[in-house]
Design an enzyme around this catalytic site. Structure first.
Site, PDB file in Angstrom:
ATOM      1  N   HIS A 171      -1.879  -2.553  -6.770  1.00 45.10           N
ATOM      2  CA  HIS A 171      -2.468  -2.188  -5.480  1.00 45.10           C
ATOM      3  C   HIS A 171      -3.994  -2.238  -5.560  1.00 45.10           C
ATOM      4  CE1 HIS A 171      -3.023   1.074  -2.174  1.00 45.10           C
ATOM      5  NE2 HIS A 171      -3.113  -0.132  -1.678  1.00 45.10           N
ATOM      6  N   SER A 203       0.822  -1.207   0.000  1.00 38.65           N
ATOM      7  CA  SER A 203       0.000   0.000   0.000  1.00 38.65           C
ATOM      8  C   SER A 203       0.857   1.258   0.000  1.00 38.65           C
ATOM      9  CB  SER A 203      -0.917   0.000   1.219  1.00 38.65           C
ATOM     10  OG  SER A 203      -0.154  -0.191   2.389  1.00 38.65           O
ATOM     11  N   ASN A 248      -3.068   6.335  -1.243  1.00 38.12           N
ATOM     12  CA  ASN A 248      -2.811   6.534   0.181  1.00 38.12           C
ATOM     13  C   ASN A 248      -2.151   7.867   0.508  1.00 38.12           C
ATOM     14  OD1 ASN A 248      -4.105   4.278   1.131  1.00 38.12           O
ATOM     15  ND2 ASN A 248      -2.365   2.964   0.671  1.00 38.12           N
ATOM     16  N   GLU A 279      -4.551   0.241  -8.590  1.00 36.22           N
ATOM     17  CA  GLU A 279      -3.529   1.263  -8.821  1.00 36.22           C
ATOM     18  C   GLU A 279      -2.290   0.507  -9.292  1.00 36.22           C
ATOM     19  OE1 GLU A 279      -2.407   3.244  -5.142  1.00 36.22           O
ATOM     20  OE2 GLU A 279      -2.463   5.187  -6.124  1.00 36.22           O
TER      21      GLU A 279
HETATM   22  N1  CAA Z   1     -16.162  -8.918   0.545  1.00 39.43           N
HETATM   23  C1  CAA Z   1     -17.006  -9.119  -0.488  1.00 39.43           C
HETATM   24  N2  CAA Z   1     -18.094  -8.371  -0.711  1.00 39.43           N
HETATM   25  C2  CAA Z   1     -18.375  -7.403   0.174  1.00 39.43           C
HETATM   26  C3  CAA Z   1     -17.563  -7.140   1.287  1.00 39.43           C
HETATM   27  C4  CAA Z   1     -16.407  -7.956   1.460  1.00 39.43           C
HETATM   28  N3  CAA Z   1     -15.560  -7.786   2.477  1.00 39.43           N
HETATM   29  N4  CAA Z   1     -18.091  -6.093   1.977  1.00 39.43           N
HETATM   30  C5  CAA Z   1     -19.206  -5.722   1.324  1.00 39.43           C
HETATM   31  N5  CAA Z   1     -19.380  -6.500   0.237  1.00 39.43           N
HETATM   32  C6  CAA Z   1     -20.464  -6.419  -0.736  1.00 39.43           C
HETATM   33  C7  CAA Z   1     -21.786  -6.788  -0.121  1.00 39.43           C
HETATM   34  O1  CAA Z   1     -22.020  -8.155  -0.197  1.00 39.43           O
HETATM   35  C8  CAA Z   1     -22.759  -6.016  -0.988  1.00 39.43           C
HETATM   36  O2  CAA Z   1     -22.990  -6.680  -2.205  1.00 39.43           O
HETATM   37  P1  CAA Z   1     -24.485  -6.869  -2.765  1.00 39.43           P
HETATM   38  O3  CAA Z   1     -25.274  -5.657  -2.356  1.00 39.43           O
HETATM   39  O4  CAA Z   1     -24.293  -6.992  -4.222  1.00 39.43           O
HETATM   40  O5  CAA Z   1     -24.903  -8.100  -2.098  1.00 39.43           O
HETATM   41  C9  CAA Z   1     -22.002  -4.749  -1.344  1.00 39.43           C
HETATM   42  O6  CAA Z   1     -20.615  -5.052  -1.148  1.00 39.43           O
HETATM   43  C10 CAA Z   1     -22.417  -3.602  -0.476  1.00 39.43           C
HETATM   44  O7  CAA Z   1     -22.234  -3.984   0.872  1.00 39.43           O
HETATM   45  P2  CAA Z   1     -23.206  -3.573   2.073  1.00 39.43           P
HETATM   46  O8  CAA Z   1     -24.598  -3.416   1.552  1.00 39.43           O
HETATM   47  O9  CAA Z   1     -22.957  -4.505   3.193  1.00 39.43           O
HETATM   48  O10 CAA Z   1     -22.653  -2.196   2.605  1.00 39.43           O
HETATM   49  P3  CAA Z   1     -22.336  -0.855   1.853  1.00 39.43           P
HETATM   50  O11 CAA Z   1     -23.283  -0.559   0.754  1.00 39.43           O
HETATM   51  O12 CAA Z   1     -22.124   0.118   2.942  1.00 39.43           O
HETATM   52  O13 CAA Z   1     -20.917  -1.131   1.157  1.00 39.43           O
HETATM   53  C11 CAA Z   1     -18.585  -0.989   1.218  1.00 39.43           C
HETATM   54  C12 CAA Z   1     -19.819  -1.571   1.880  1.00 39.43           C
HETATM   55  C13 CAA Z   1     -18.427  -1.548  -0.193  1.00 39.43           C
HETATM   56  C14 CAA Z   1     -17.392  -1.425   2.072  1.00 39.43           C
HETATM   57  C15 CAA Z   1     -18.742   0.577   1.158  1.00 39.43           C
HETATM   58  O14 CAA Z   1     -19.041   1.073   2.429  1.00 39.43           O
HETATM   59  C16 CAA Z   1     -17.501   1.280   0.639  1.00 39.43           C
HETATM   60  O15 CAA Z   1     -17.292   1.393  -0.554  1.00 39.43           O
HETATM   61  N6  CAA Z   1     -16.677   1.777   1.574  1.00 39.43           N
HETATM   62  C17 CAA Z   1     -15.412   2.438   1.233  1.00 39.43           C
HETATM   63  C18 CAA Z   1     -14.365   1.401   0.981  1.00 39.43           C
HETATM   64  C19 CAA Z   1     -13.053   2.016   0.642  1.00 39.43           C
HETATM   65  O16 CAA Z   1     -12.857   3.212   0.621  1.00 39.43           O
HETATM   66  N7  CAA Z   1     -12.066   1.139   0.387  1.00 39.43           N
HETATM   67  C20 CAA Z   1     -10.717   1.559   0.131  1.00 39.43           C
HETATM   68  C21 CAA Z   1      -9.936   1.395   1.373  1.00 39.43           C
HETATM   69  S1  CAA Z   1      -8.302   1.923   1.133  1.00 39.43           S
HETATM   70  C22 CAA Z   1      -7.495   0.600   0.605  1.00 39.43           C
HETATM   71  O17 CAA Z   1      -7.968  -0.485   0.525  1.00 39.43           O
HETATM   72  C23 CAA Z   1      -6.101   0.852   0.201  1.00 39.43           C
HETATM   73  C24 CAA Z   1      -5.073   0.790   1.204  1.00 39.43           C
HETATM   74  O18 CAA Z   1      -3.935   0.518   0.830  1.00 39.43           O
HETATM   75  C25 CAA Z   1      -5.270   1.152   2.631  1.00 39.43           C
END
Ligand code: CAA
Length: 283
Positions: free
Chosen positions: A140, A119, A190, A152
């Protein structure tokens, strides 16, 4: 040569997600970790995700079984002898990554691409421990991998166009959108995201608002799908702190200093969802 077989190193949150999208793209997947139980846990998460796809009508049982058949569990890097690409998603520690890449360079076939899901660590430095820096690249993924569209792609100093193009094509096969960036601390994702999270922690530290209020402001005011502190809990507070330190050390600017409250939570073992407690409590 088309990429047909992948090794994913690390069966945790990121590695299991990368393995899942790889198998769904039709690749044979060697899922590697240091212990059998870690690999089994990763495969369990994948199976659960695929079962949810079946229950939602996005996949049938036969499709699920076909995907699961593509996995080979592994606890030895020697299983990389016939893969076309390795994506490393082990812990964020340069010494460990250097050791893995040095070994992989000896084991993986000459044509194999060695990618890291790091990351924030420098791809150029990881590449330098191998004799194939032109085939080393950053790939990434974002958490949760099965859901997030971005990959990325980070070019190290020596990464070749051929390696870049193959990884770009592979990301598209995984139904992701690749975005090219150059090698710099935190890359783009990040460099922007983690200081925002750090600033949100400062808002709590300075008593400006509660975690709930900070998250509500960003969700309702900026249309973020989740607030920065809930997201920090999802990413892992140790990872957030580590990335802030990489930005602070690498860019040498005090604006990247980690918030003392973030340090305190990590020291307390409050790491977010994975430890059951971070800015929020998880049952
Ligand atoms: N694995 C697989 N599928 C998942 C999941 C997981 N861990 N978490 C959620 N989902 C799926 C759910 O099953 C659902 O799918 P369906 O509706 O098609 O069944 C869909 O995603 C939406 O989930 P929820 O309804 O439970 O909840 P939500 O609408 O709030 O979405 C979320 C959850 C996708 C996590 C959303 O809140 C989101 O996009 N959050 C931001 C995530 C983000 O910013 N990620 C980047 C992090 S930074 C990073 O990763 C880089 C780094 O180096 C630090």
């Amino acid at each position: 040569m088309e990429i047909k077989k992948i090794m994913v190193i690390g069966a945790g949150q990121m590695g299991s997600g990368i393995a899942q999208v790889s198998a769904m793209a039709g690749l044979d997947v060697v899922l590697n970790d240091i212990k059998d139980e870690f690999v089994s846990r990763g495969l369990g998460v994948i199976e659960k995700n695929l079962s949810r796809d079946v229950s939602k009508g996005r996949l049938d049982e036969a499709g699920k079984e076909a995907i699961l058949k593509r996995f080979k569990p592994s606890t030895s890097l020697q299983d990389a002898t016939d893969v076309d690409i390795v994506v490393e998603a082990a812990i964020e520690n340069m010494e460990i990554k250097a050791k893995i890449f040095r070994e992989l360079d000896e084991i993986a076939p000459e044509h194999a691409i060695l990618a890291s899901n790091t990351s924030s660590l420098p791809i150029t430095e990881i590449a330098a421990v191998t004799k194939r820096p032109e085939k080393v690249i950053g790939m990434h993924f974002m958490n949760p991998v099965p859901v997030m569209k971005l990959v990325e792609i980070i070019r190290g100093l020596a990464t070749s166009d051929d390696t870049f193009n193959k990884v770009k094509e592979l990301s598209e096969r995984m139904n992701k959108v690749p975005v090219e960036v150059n090698d710099a601390p935190g890359f783009v994702s990040n460099r922007v995201l983690i200081p925002m999270i750090n600033e949100a922690v400062y808002c709590v530290y300075e008593g400006i608002a509660t975690p709930e209020a900070v998250d509500q402001v960003m969700k309702l005011g900026m249309n973020h799908p989740m607030g920065p502190l809930a997201l920090a809990d999802l990413i892992g507070l140790d990872t957030c702190l580590y990335i802030m330190e990489v930005l602070h050390d690498g860019l040498g600017d005090s604006k990247y200093r980690p918030c003392p409250l973030l340090r305190k939570y990590v020291a307390a073992g409050w790491l977010g969802r994975k430890s059951g407690r971070g800015f929020y409590v998880y049952e």
